[in-house]
Motif scaffolding. Structure first.
Motif, short mmCIF file in Angstrom:
data_model
loop_
_atom_site.label_atom_id
_atom_site.label_comp_id
_atom_site.label_asym_id
_atom_site.label_seq_id
_atom_site.Cartn_x
_atom_site.Cartn_y
_atom_site.Cartn_z
N LEU A 274 10.46 3.50 1.48
CA LEU A 274 10.80 4.91 1.72
C LEU A 274 9.56 5.69 2.16
O LEU A 274 9.59 6.47 3.11
CB LEU A 274 11.38 5.55 0.45
CG LEU A 274 12.77 5.08 0.02
CD1 LEU A 274 13.15 5.69 -1.32
CD2 LEU A 274 13.80 5.44 1.08
N ALA A 275 8.44 5.44 1.46
CA ALA A 275 7.20 6.16 1.76
C ALA A 275 6.73 5.86 3.18
O ALA A 275 6.16 6.73 3.86
CB ALA A 275 6.12 5.78 0.75
N LEU A 276 6.99 4.61 3.63
CA LEU A 276 6.56 4.22 4.98
C LEU A 276 7.66 4.48 6.00
O LEU A 276 7.58 4.02 7.14
CB LEU A 276 6.15 2.74 4.99
CG LEU A 276 4.89 2.43 4.18
CD1 LEU A 276 4.71 0.92 4.01
CD2 LEU A 276 3.66 3.02 4.85
N LYS A 277 8.69 5.20 5.55
CA LYS A 277 9.81 5.57 6.42
C LYS A 277 10.44 4.35 7.09
O LYS A 277 10.77 4.38 8.28
CB LYS A 277 9.37 6.59 7.48
CG LYS A 277 8.71 7.81 6.88
CD LYS A 277 8.88 9.03 7.75
CE LYS A 277 8.11 10.24 7.26
NZ LYS A 277 8.21 10.44 5.79
N SER A 278 10.56 3.28 6.33
CA SER A 278 11.22 2.08 6.86
C SER A 278 12.67 2.07 6.38
O SER A 278 12.95 2.38 5.23
CB SER A 278 10.49 0.83 6.36
OG SER A 278 11.25 -0.31 6.67
N ARG A 279 13.56 1.71 7.27
CA ARG A 279 14.97 1.65 6.89
C ARG A 279 15.26 0.39 6.09
O ARG A 279 16.15 0.39 5.25
CB ARG A 279 15.86 1.66 8.15
CG ARG A 279 15.85 3.00 8.87
CD ARG A 279 16.87 2.99 9.97
NE ARG A 279 18.16 2.48 9.46
CZ ARG A 279 19.17 2.12 10.24
NH1 ARG A 279 19.05 2.18 11.54
NH2 ARG A 279 20.30 1.70 9.72
N ASP A 280 14.48 -0.66 6.37
CA ASP A 280 14.70 -1.93 5.67
C ASP A 280 13.61 -2.17 4.65
O ASP A 280 12.51 -1.66 4.78
CB ASP A 280 14.64 -3.10 6.67
CG ASP A 280 15.63 -2.94 7.78
OD1 ASP A 280 16.77 -2.55 7.50
OD2 ASP A 280 15.25 -3.21 8.94
N ILE A 281 13.96 -2.99 3.66
CA ILE A 281 12.94 -3.46 2.73
C ILE A 281 12.54 -4.85 3.19
O ILE A 281 13.36 -5.77 3.20
CB ILE A 281 13.47 -3.46 1.29
CG1 ILE A 281 13.84 -2.03 0.91
CG2 ILE A 281 12.44 -4.03 0.33
CD1 ILE A 281 14.63 -1.91 -0.36
N ARG A 282 11.27 -4.95 3.58
CA ARG A 282 10.79 -6.21 4.14
C ARG A 282 9.87 -6.92 3.16
O ARG A 282 9.48 -6.35 2.14
CB ARG A 282 10.03 -5.94 5.45
CG ARG A 282 10.97 -5.64 6.59
CD ARG A 282 10.21 -5.43 7.86
NE ARG A 282 10.44 -4.09 8.35
CZ ARG A 282 9.61 -3.42 9.13
NH1 ARG A 282 8.47 -3.95 9.50
NH2 ARG A 282 9.93 -2.21 9.54
N ASP A 283 9.46 -8.14 3.52
CA ASP A 283 8.58 -8.92 2.65
C ASP A 283 7.31 -8.13 2.31
O ASP A 283 6.84 -8.13 1.17
CB ASP A 283 8.22 -10.25 3.31
CG ASP A 283 7.55 -10.07 4.67
OD1 ASP A 283 8.26 -9.74 5.64
OD2 ASP A 283 6.32 -10.21 4.75
N GLY A 284 6.77 -7.41 3.31
CA GLY A 284 5.55 -6.63 3.09
C GLY A 284 5.72 -5.57 2.02
O GLY A 284 4.80 -5.31 1.24
N HIS A 285 6.91 -4.98 1.94
CA HIS A 285 7.16 -3.97 0.92
C HIS A 285 7.18 -4.60 -0.47
O HIS A 285 6.72 -4.00 -1.44
CB HIS A 285 8.48 -3.25 1.19
CG HIS A 285 8.49 -2.53 2.51
ND1 HIS A 285 9.38 -2.83 3.52
CD2 HIS A 285 7.69 -1.54 2.99
CE1 HIS A 285 9.14 -2.05 4.56
NE2 HIS A 285 8.11 -1.28 4.27
N ILE A 286 7.69 -5.83 -0.54
CA ILE A 286 7.69 -6.53 -1.84
C ILE A 286 6.24 -6.80 -2.27
O ILE A 286 5.88 -6.60 -3.42
CB ILE A 286 8.49 -7.86 -1.77
CG1 ILE A 286 9.97 -7.56 -1.42
CG2 ILE A 286 8.41 -8.61 -3.09
CD1 ILE A 286 10.84 -8.79 -1.26
N LEU A 287 5.44 -7.22 -1.32
CA LEU A 287 4.03 -7.46 -1.63
C LEU A 287 3.34 -6.17 -2.09
O LEU A 287 2.58 -6.16 -3.06
CB LEU A 287 3.29 -8.07 -0.43
CG LEU A 287 1.81 -8.40 -0.62
CD1 LEU A 287 1.57 -9.29 -1.84
CD2 LEU A 287 1.22 -9.07 0.62
N LEU A 288 3.64 -5.07 -1.41
CA LEU A 288 3.08 -3.78 -1.83
C LEU A 288 3.53 -3.42 -3.25
O LEU A 288 2.74 -2.92 -4.06
CB LEU A 288 3.48 -2.66 -0.85
CG LEU A 288 2.81 -2.70 0.52
CD1 LEU A 288 3.40 -1.61 1.42
CD2 LEU A 288 1.29 -2.54 0.41
N GLY A 289 4.79 -3.69 -3.54
CA GLY A 289 5.32 -3.44 -4.89
C GLY A 289 4.58 -4.26 -5.92
O GLY A 289 4.22 -3.77 -7.00
#
Lengths: 185, 77
Positions: free
Chosen positions: A139-154
């Motif tokens: 959401l913060a990166l204004k991405s519509r999808d949750i990608r592998d990179g977002h999981i890594l950031l999490g």
């Protein structure tokens, strides 16, 4: 919650669940999510991690070193032997039908209060938090999808979890990795 | 034979500690087996009534133990 996950992101979560089951661990933790991230070498997060010498094999070895593989489970096999029950024979029959580790986890209640068997390993609080943070990062990166990179950031943000600690232990600079993932997303 | 099993047969299984440990382990095993089988039956579309009949308990007992809280508000078959 997984509707917005990309195919890669879903496969990462599925791989994490499979690994927890295979290792007969009681929960799917951030350490298994890390294995998931490394299971798809073509993804952004796997490439960034492997560039830092963090690979699936190495992380798996580390997890087994820390947690063990709970082969044998927590049921007292010796006590059952005294009344003529061979737990390993029972386990073999049950695993043929319900999969590896089905007897190694007790039943647990889900959010709605239903009692579920130990066939699937539930997500640990840290792993749930990591997936929630992945959503927030997207959401913060204004991405519509949750990608592998977002999981890594999490995973990086949930910094005290075993998954993040394994990365730190492997010499990964988490803030630098976080910056690089964010740039590449 | 393991130490415990040897001990049990030596003592003719009269040692309460050995016997109680076995009961505890068996209960744990039964709890897990039951949860697996009930879940499997539900997935296969069995009603609580059918499951209860084969488990030899009341429909209410099996429903109360396994169904979700929200299930009470729904009409359960």
């Amino acid at each position: 919650m997984f509707e917005r996950f990309t195919e890669d992101a879903r496969q990462i979560v599925t791989h994490a669940e499979e690994q927890a089951r295979r290792l007969r661990h009681r929960q799917v933790g951030t350490e298994h999510l890390l294995l998931g991230l490394l299971s798809r070498p073509e993804t952004l997060s796997a490439r960034l991690l492997m560039a830092r010498d963090v690979d699936h094999e190495r992380v798996l070895a580390k997890i087994v070193q820390i947690l063990g593989d709970a082969t044998g489970g927590d049921i007292d096999a010796e006590a059952l032997e005294t009344i003529g029950i061979d737990l390993s024979a029972v386990r073999e029959k049950i695993e043929e039908v319900f999969g590896v580790g089905a007897l190694d986890r007790g039943p647990h209640r889900n959010r709605r209060g239903a009692l579920l068997s130990g066939r699937r390993a539930p997500f640990s609080p840290d792993a749930k938090k990591t997936l929630e943070l992945a959503l927030r990062e997207a959401l913060a990166l204004k991405s519509r999808d949750i990608r592998d990179g977002h999981i890594l950031l999490g995973l990086i943000r949930e910094g005290e979890s075993l998954g993040a600690r394994i990365l730190v232990g492997a010499g990964v600079d988490l803030p630098a990795l976080r910056a690089e993932v964010r740039n590449a997303l | 034979m393991s130490d415990t099993a040897q001990l049990a047969s030596d003592a003719g299984s009269r040692d309460p500690a050995v016997g109680l440990r076995a009961v505890r382990a068996l209960r744990l095993l039964v709890e897990r087996l039951e949860a697996l089988q009930v879940e499997n039956a539900r997935t296969a579309g069995w009603s609580w009534q059918e499951i209860a009949l084969l488990l030899g308990v009341s429909r209410q007992a099996v429903h109360k133990k396994y169904a979700s809280g929200r299930g009470l508000l729904r009409r359960e078959k």
